[in-house]
Scaffold this active site. Structure first.
Site, short mmCIF file in Angstrom:
data_model
loop_
_atom_site.label_atom_id
_atom_site.label_comp_id
_atom_site.label_asym_id
_atom_site.label_seq_id
_atom_site.Cartn_x
_atom_site.Cartn_y
_atom_site.Cartn_z
N SER A 1 0.75 -1.15 0.19
CA SER A 1 -0.02 0.00 0.09
C SER A 1 1.03 1.33 0.08
CB SER A 1 -0.85 0.07 1.32
OG SER A 1 -1.32 1.39 1.37
N TYR B 1 -3.13 5.21 -4.04
CA TYR B 1 -4.25 5.98 -3.75
C TYR B 1 -3.77 7.23 -4.16
CZ TYR B 1 -6.65 3.18 -0.15
OH TYR B 1 -7.29 1.81 0.35
N THR C 1 -6.08 1.89 -6.91
CA THR C 1 -7.38 1.80 -6.06
C THR C 1 -8.41 2.65 -6.27
OG1 THR C 1 -6.01 0.64 -4.40
CG2 THR C 1 -8.27 1.28 -3.80
N LYS D 1 -7.96 -1.53 -9.11
CA LYS D 1 -8.45 -2.19 -8.07
C LYS D 1 -9.81 -1.74 -7.59
CE LYS D 1 -7.03 -3.91 -3.42
NZ LYS D 1 -7.80 -2.97 -2.21
N HIS E 1 -13.10 -3.83 -1.38
CA HIS E 1 -12.10 -3.33 -0.23
C HIS E 1 -12.51 -4.06 1.10
CE1 HIS E 1 -9.49 0.33 -0.32
NE2 HIS E 1 -9.53 -0.19 1.11
C1 LIG Z 1 -6.75 -2.73 7.55
C2 LIG Z 1 -7.26 -2.62 6.11
C3 LIG Z 1 -6.30 -1.56 5.40
C4 LIG Z 1 -6.33 -1.59 4.03
N1 LIG Z 1 -5.52 -0.81 3.46
C5 LIG Z 1 -5.67 -0.75 2.06
C6 LIG Z 1 -4.71 0.21 1.18
O1 LIG Z 1 -4.11 0.98 1.86
N2 LIG Z 1 -4.97 0.16 0.04
C7 LIG Z 1 -5.98 -0.76 -0.63
O2 LIG Z 1 -5.91 -0.70 -2.03
N3 LIG Z 1 -6.68 -1.44 0.05
C8 LIG Z 1 -6.76 -1.55 1.34
N4 LIG Z 1 -7.31 -2.48 2.01
C9 LIG Z 1 -8.12 -3.38 1.26
C10 LIG Z 1 -7.41 -4.67 0.99
O3 LIG Z 1 -6.43 -4.44 0.10
C11 LIG Z 1 -8.45 -5.80 0.31
O4 LIG Z 1 -9.23 -5.27 -0.53
C12 LIG Z 1 -9.24 -6.36 1.60
O5 LIG Z 1 -8.62 -6.26 2.71
C13 LIG Z 1 -9.80 -7.67 1.04
O6 LIG Z 1 -10.74 -8.13 1.93
P1 LIG Z 1 -10.42 -9.18 3.06
O7 LIG Z 1 -9.73 -8.44 4.16
O8 LIG Z 1 -11.77 -9.75 3.63
O9 LIG Z 1 -9.48 -10.35 2.71
C14 LIG Z 1 -7.16 -2.57 3.39
C15 LIG Z 1 -7.84 -3.58 4.08
C16 LIG Z 1 -7.94 -3.50 5.49
C17 LIG Z 1 -8.55 -4.40 6.46
#
Ligand SMILES: Cc1cc2nc3c(=O)[nH]c(=O)nc-3n(C[C@H](O)[C@H](O)[C@H](O)COP(=O)(O)O)c2cc1C
Length: 403
Positions: free
Chosen positions: A152, A175, A201, A276, A300
């Site tokens: 990220s 982002y 994203t 994404k 997400h």
């Molecule tokens: C705590 C947290 C922080 C996240 N930070 C980002 C991020 O910085 N950039 C991004 O594209 N997605 C982010 N996501 C989404 C994840 O990339 C991903 O889409 C998501 O966690 C998938 O679902 P799952 O947690 O059920 O496996 C984040 C998710 C969580 C849980």
């Protein structure tokens, strides 16, 4: 307590007891939803894990309340978060028998790179909130398991340090801010560090209503001011990818972003571009029209809008829209090898893990993530064997159907 509950587990597992109403009540009392472990059993070593939910319980027990809330939260009443799990039940498997699966091979390719497995690590920001070694521990685990890692851009460690810890390039997730020059500086830095793929994203451009996070913050009575200053730009100081970019928190709102941004990004970088956050065929076609090199189905992890639709339910329409033209990735809700197999059968080329890896990280650091990756790869290999699909290329629509 554990001994009693262990005993009750065996009682509840008895077919006789489980069919009575008291048996069902007992089973409901002692099992977590979706987990095969005792609800209050905490493993003390990664080797003891039976499924990824074992790591979730340890993560919850060791993390500060607010940090766990940040990890667990969905939006509104967690409609999408819930659907990400329950939607898997709408798809059932169709095993094909008597096929030689004495050698199951998970190797595959993605955007021209050879991968040991289609299971990858999704971008999750602020990983120091979950473990002192944050993204570095994640990278070391990705290295020992030879897994693709997506970093990220709101990470707590720099891409240079993460690539050094991984021992190979990672993909860089972006982002954008409302200031193009910030994006450009970050792209140059990621390219210089060796990233060959940027993941844009696009699913959080107008904000998300994280009620559960607010509830957990409210319940956390620690003094958090040492890390969380009230100054609006203070959090950027803990995000090394923004160093020297001139970014401000105000620039993080990007409701004006349109598909023209993707075209501009494509023209501004040597990296391949993955989009994404796609959940519809309409936007899958937009990705193709504006030059995406791959499409990434994601809601997400239920943290964007409360659509109430599971990511696995979005996958078929997106897969149909892009056909074989570009690779297809997916995440949101994947916890078992069976979930991953269903996505591959519905057309995904790779499946990314968000919370599952973070549970491992929070619980045990690098060895926790290693075990999560090892376990899900082993589960996938077992399902492939059972389904009569010895290689990733053998997995297809014949293996899955919808209720
Ligand atoms: C705590 C947290 C922080 C996240 N930070 C980002 C991020 O910085 N950039 C991004 O594209 N997605 C982010 N996501 C989404 C994840 O990339 C991903 O889409 C998501 O966690 C998938 O679902 P799952 O947690 O059920 O496996 C984040 C998710 C969580 C849980």
């Amino acid at each position: 307590m554990i001994a009693r509950r262990t005993f009750l587990k065996y009682l509840a597992a008895s077919p006789l007891l489980a069919t009575t109403s008291s048996g069902r009540a007992l089973a409901a009392e002692i099992f977590d939803e979706g987990s095969s472990s005792l609800a209050d059993y905490l493993i003390t070593s990664p080797a003891d894990a039976l499924d990824v939910f074992d790591f979730q319980r340890v993560a919850q027990s060791v993390l500060p309340v607010a940090h766990y809330g940040y990890l667990a939260t969905g939006t509104d009443g967690n409609e999408t978060l819930t659907a990400n799990r329950t939607a898997f039940d709408r798809f059932y498997l169709r095993p094909l028998r008597m096929i030689d699966t004495s050698r199951v091979n998970l190797a595959t390719t993605l955007l021209g790179s050879a991968l040991k497995s289609p299971i990858a690590i999704a971008p999750v920001g602020s990983q120091n909130a979950f473990h002192a070694d944050g993204e570095l521990a994640m990278a070391r685990a990705a290295g020992t398991r030879d897994a693709l890692q997506i970093l990220s851009n709101v990470s707590t460690r720099s891409i240079e340090d993460v690539i050094a810890a991984r021992g190979a390039p990672v993909w860089f997730q972006l982002y954008p801010t409302s200031d193009w020059s910030v994006t450009e500086k970050m792209l140059r830095r990621a390219e210089r560090a060796g990233a060959e793929v940027v993941v844009l994203t696009v699913d959080l451009n107008s904000g998300s209503n994280r009620v559960m996070l607010g509830q957990y913050i409210r319940a956390d009575d620690r003094d958090c001011s040492a890390c969380h200053s009230t100054h609006p730009d203070a959090w950027l100081e803990r995000k090394p990818m923004y160093d020297g970019t001139g970014a401000t928190t105000a620039g993080f709102d990007t409701p004006g972003m349109t598909w023209a941004f993707l075209e501009r990004l494509k023209g501004a970088t040597t990296m391949k571009v993955v989009v994404k956050g796609i959940v519809t065929a309409d936007d899958a076609r937009n990705c193709l029209n504006y030059g995406a090199d791959a499409v990434y189905v994601s809601n997400h992890g239920g943290r964007a809008e409360a659509s109430g639709r599971g990511a696995i339910e979005s996958l078929p329409e997106v897969a149909a829209a892009i056909g074989e033209r570009v690779p297809l990735l997916v995440d949101s809700g994947f916890r078992r090898g069976t979930d991953i197999f269903k996505a591959l059968a519905l057309g995904a080329d790779a499946v990314c893990l968000g919370r599952a890896c973070i549970w491992g990280l929070a619980a045990f650091g690098q060895p926790g993530v290693e075990k999560v990756l090892q376990m899900l790869n082993a589960e996938l290999a077992m399902v492939m064997g059972q389904m009569g699909a010895p290689s990733i290329a053998d997995i297809g629509s014949q293996h899955v159907a919808m209720r």
